[in-house]
Design a protein around this motif. Structure first.
Motif, short mmCIF file in Angstrom:
data_model
loop_
_atom_site.label_atom_id
_atom_site.label_comp_id
_atom_site.label_asym_id
_atom_site.label_seq_id
_atom_site.Cartn_x
_atom_site.Cartn_y
_atom_site.Cartn_z
N ILE A 181 -7.38 12.07 -1.13
CA ILE A 181 -8.22 11.14 -1.93
C ILE A 181 -7.27 10.06 -2.51
CG2 ILE A 181 -9.98 10.95 -3.63
CD1 ILE A 181 -9.34 14.21 -2.27
N VAL A 182 -7.59 9.01 -2.28
CA VAL A 182 -6.61 7.86 -2.95
C VAL A 182 -7.63 6.80 -3.69
CG1 VAL A 182 -4.85 7.75 -1.45
CG2 VAL A 182 -6.68 6.65 -0.78
N ASP A 183 -6.84 6.28 -4.97
CA ASP A 183 -7.53 5.43 -5.84
C ASP A 183 -6.67 4.24 -5.83
OD1 ASP A 183 -10.05 5.73 -6.95
OD2 ASP A 183 -9.16 7.21 -8.38
N PRO A 184 -7.18 3.04 -6.16
CA PRO A 184 -6.23 1.80 -6.31
C PRO A 184 -5.54 2.03 -7.79
CG PRO A 184 -8.40 1.21 -6.45
CD PRO A 184 -8.63 2.53 -6.00
N THR A 185 -4.21 1.64 -7.90
CA THR A 185 -3.73 1.73 -9.26
C THR A 185 -4.43 0.43 -10.27
OG1 THR A 185 -1.98 0.39 -8.42
CG2 THR A 185 -1.61 2.62 -8.59
N ASP A 186 -4.95 -0.37 -9.37
CA ASP A 186 -5.48 -1.55 -10.00
C ASP A 186 -7.19 -1.16 -9.91
OD1 ASP A 186 -6.84 -3.82 -10.92
OD2 ASP A 186 -6.07 -5.26 -9.51
N PRO A 187 -7.53 -0.76 -11.13
CA PRO A 187 -9.15 -0.39 -11.02
C PRO A 187 -10.10 -1.54 -10.94
CG PRO A 187 -8.13 -0.43 -13.33
CD PRO A 187 -7.17 -0.56 -12.51
N THR A 188 -9.85 -2.55 -10.76
CA THR A 188 -10.77 -3.51 -10.33
C THR A 188 -10.84 -3.60 -8.87
OG1 THR A 188 -9.09 -5.33 -10.28
CG2 THR A 188 -9.96 -4.77 -12.47
N HIS B 247 -8.71 -1.62 5.47
CA HIS B 247 -7.20 -1.99 5.87
C HIS B 247 -6.44 -0.76 5.16
CE1 HIS B 247 -3.63 -4.15 6.78
NE2 HIS B 247 -3.21 -4.10 5.63
N ASP B 248 -6.60 -0.62 3.98
CA ASP B 248 -5.71 0.47 3.40
C ASP B 248 -5.57 1.80 4.28
OD1 ASP B 248 -5.04 -1.21 1.25
OD2 ASP B 248 -6.50 -0.57 0.05
N LEU B 249 -6.76 2.26 4.39
CA LEU B 249 -6.89 3.55 5.27
C LEU B 249 -6.36 3.49 6.68
CD1 LEU B 249 -10.47 4.65 4.10
CD2 LEU B 249 -8.37 5.12 3.15
N ASP B 250 -6.55 2.41 7.15
CA ASP B 250 -5.77 2.21 8.57
C ASP B 250 -4.32 2.09 8.50
OD1 ASP B 250 -8.21 2.44 9.74
OD2 ASP B 250 -8.49 -0.02 10.11
N THR C 97 5.16 7.42 0.54
CA THR C 97 5.79 6.27 0.61
C THR C 97 4.64 5.27 0.92
OG1 THR C 97 7.85 7.32 1.36
CG2 THR C 97 7.36 5.05 1.90
N VAL C 98 4.00 5.35 1.91
CA VAL C 98 2.74 4.38 2.07
C VAL C 98 1.93 3.97 1.03
CG1 VAL C 98 1.43 5.96 3.40
CG2 VAL C 98 1.30 3.64 4.02
N CYS C 99 1.47 5.27 0.43
CA CYS C 99 0.61 5.19 -0.77
C CYS C 99 1.38 4.24 -1.91
CB CYS C 99 -0.03 6.37 -1.32
SG CYS C 99 -1.10 7.17 -0.30
N LEU D 229 -1.51 2.47 -4.31
CA LEU D 229 -2.39 3.62 -4.32
C LEU D 229 -2.07 4.77 -5.09
CD1 LEU D 229 -3.96 3.46 -0.72
CD2 LEU D 229 -4.81 2.60 -2.79
N HIS D 230 -2.62 5.62 -5.93
CA HIS D 230 -2.14 6.93 -6.15
C HIS D 230 -3.47 7.84 -5.87
CE1 HIS D 230 -3.75 5.93 -10.66
NE2 HIS D 230 -4.68 6.23 -9.70
#
Length: 404
Positions: free
Chosen positions: A192-199, A205-208, A254-256, A261-262
């Motif tokens: 499960i990933v979240d953007p470090t930028d909450p906006t 594209h991130d998931l791919d 590394t990719v996250c 992303l975290h």
């Protein structure tokens, strides 16, 4: 209609709750896909059984046309196709419930009925099963045809069902995996990933990009028909990826980090428990302090178990905190490593810890390195030190490690 049939129907209405209970028990005993149903799904089965058996009583009284119920049974067929329950099991469940109903009538009310009443009952049940089966099969097949026409969308919907807890039967999961050409691990890893930028939300594209970095085929690539070992979807601002057990955590971290992303990587649970793992991960991500990500982008099961405990959630489990944080250190063969870690945390330095244990400082440092390798936690980092110290204290409160 005979007066005996009318009296019997009145009594059957009063007896219906007990008949429904026996019907559901018989279904769960006879049909594998229904055996593991719990909570809302089991409640739904009981509701459908009660409504269907009540309708059989009405049909036996007035001999009305079952066709007016077709839309309701088509809706059931569509819903069962969506949650992946095998079609043969669905139809068998109706036959089992009907058998329980007829046997109850024969066992308890036969003396009040004329031969024509019993004949009408038997024919009515057969006609009803035929009409119900036709409606369910038509709707089930139509939905499956639509679902499998876009494999990527269908697979994302499957993961949505897993994380929502709508799919918790191992038999149904296996059936739906075959239909969607999947080869999922029995104990997959859940990311499960979240953007470090909450906006901003996590993008497709991130998931791919994450999947490509792991050597997996993105869902947007429809040319590769090889059975996939992963699933991915999005919920709100978060991305969710179901991965093989062998996924490279370092590459994933590394990719996250490169994508800003975290998140959390959960592992070790059966695929039927994805919903519980997802809820735990979300609880962890919702409450994790910034320094929990000081040396990595992804939390793990131990971090989330600790956060649930620290925030006093009802699901907190001290045994789970100890096992998920300490892991192999709980083995009696690693007692010396655990003792070294405990001494280091309590004294603050390797030199002081070595003096307390009467070993050479280099020996103590070696034990700390081994403890870090086994747990993935560096006690020099504040968050890991908290996790390790909490788990050690909880283990001490629970009593000494039992030798095998």
């Amino acid at each position: 209609m005979s007066s005996g049939r009318e009296r019997t129907v009145t009594r059957l209405h009063d007896e219906l709750p007990a008949i429904v209970t026996r019907s559901v028990e018989a279904i769960r005993a006879a049909v594998p896909a229904y055996r593991d149903l719990r909570g809302p799904q089991l409640d739904e089965v009981e509701h459908i059984a009660a409504r269907s058996l009540r309708r059989l009583l009405d049909l036996w009284i007035d001999d009305s046309d079952i066709e007016r119920d077709r839309l309701a049974f088509r809706a059931i067929g569509t819903a069962r196709a969506a949650d992946g329950r095998p079609l043969t099991d669905i139809l068998r469940a109706y036959r089992v419930a009907s058998d329980v109903f007829v046997r109850h009538v024969v066992d308890h009310h036969l003396d009040d009925l004329e031969p024509a009443d019993v004949a009408d009952l038997s024919l009515m049940v057969l006609r009803t099963l035929d009409a119900v089966s036709e409606a369910i099969i038509d709707a089930y097949t139509a939905y499956r045809d639509r679902l499998t026409s876009d494999r990527g969308q269908a697979q994302a919907a499957f993961l949505d069902d897993l994380v929502a807890g709508r799919q918790n039967s191992s038999g149904a999961i296996a059936d739906r995996s075959r239909q969607l050409e999947l080869a999922l691990a029995g104990r997959p890893r859940l990311l499960i990933v979240d953007p470090t930028d909450p906006t901003r939300p996590v993008s497709e594209h991130d998931l791919d990009t994450i999947l490509r970095a792991l050597g997996a085929t993105p869902h947007t690539d429809r040319s590769d028909r090889t059975p996939r070992t992963h699933l991915r979807t999005r919920r709100g601002t978060r991305g969710i990826v179901l991965l093989p057990t062998t996924v490279d955590r370092v590459a994933l971290d590394t990719v996250c980090a490169a994508l800003d992303l975290h998140g959390c990587l959960m592992s070790g649970r059966p695929i039927a428990d994805v919903a519980a793992a997802y809820r735990l991960a979300c609880d962890g991500l919702d409450t994790a302090p910034g320094h929990a990500f000081a040396d990595r982008t992804l939390l793990d099961d131990g971090d989330c178990q600790l956060l649930v405990l620290l925030t006093a959630r009802a699901t907190a489990d001290t045994d789970a905190v100890v096992s998920s944080v300490l892991g192999p250190l709980r083995d009696p063969s690693n007692t010396h490593l655990l003792d070294g870690l405990r001494a280091f945390i309590s004294t603050g330095t390797a030199t002081a810890a070595a003096a307390e244990l009467h070993v050479h400082p280099q020996t103590l440092r070696y034990r700390l390195r081994r403890a870090q390798e086994l747990t993935g936690r560096d006690p020099r980092h504040a968050w890991h030190r908290l996790a390790l110290d909490t788990a050690i204290q909880l283990q001490q409160l629970a009593g000494p490690i039992r030798t095998r």
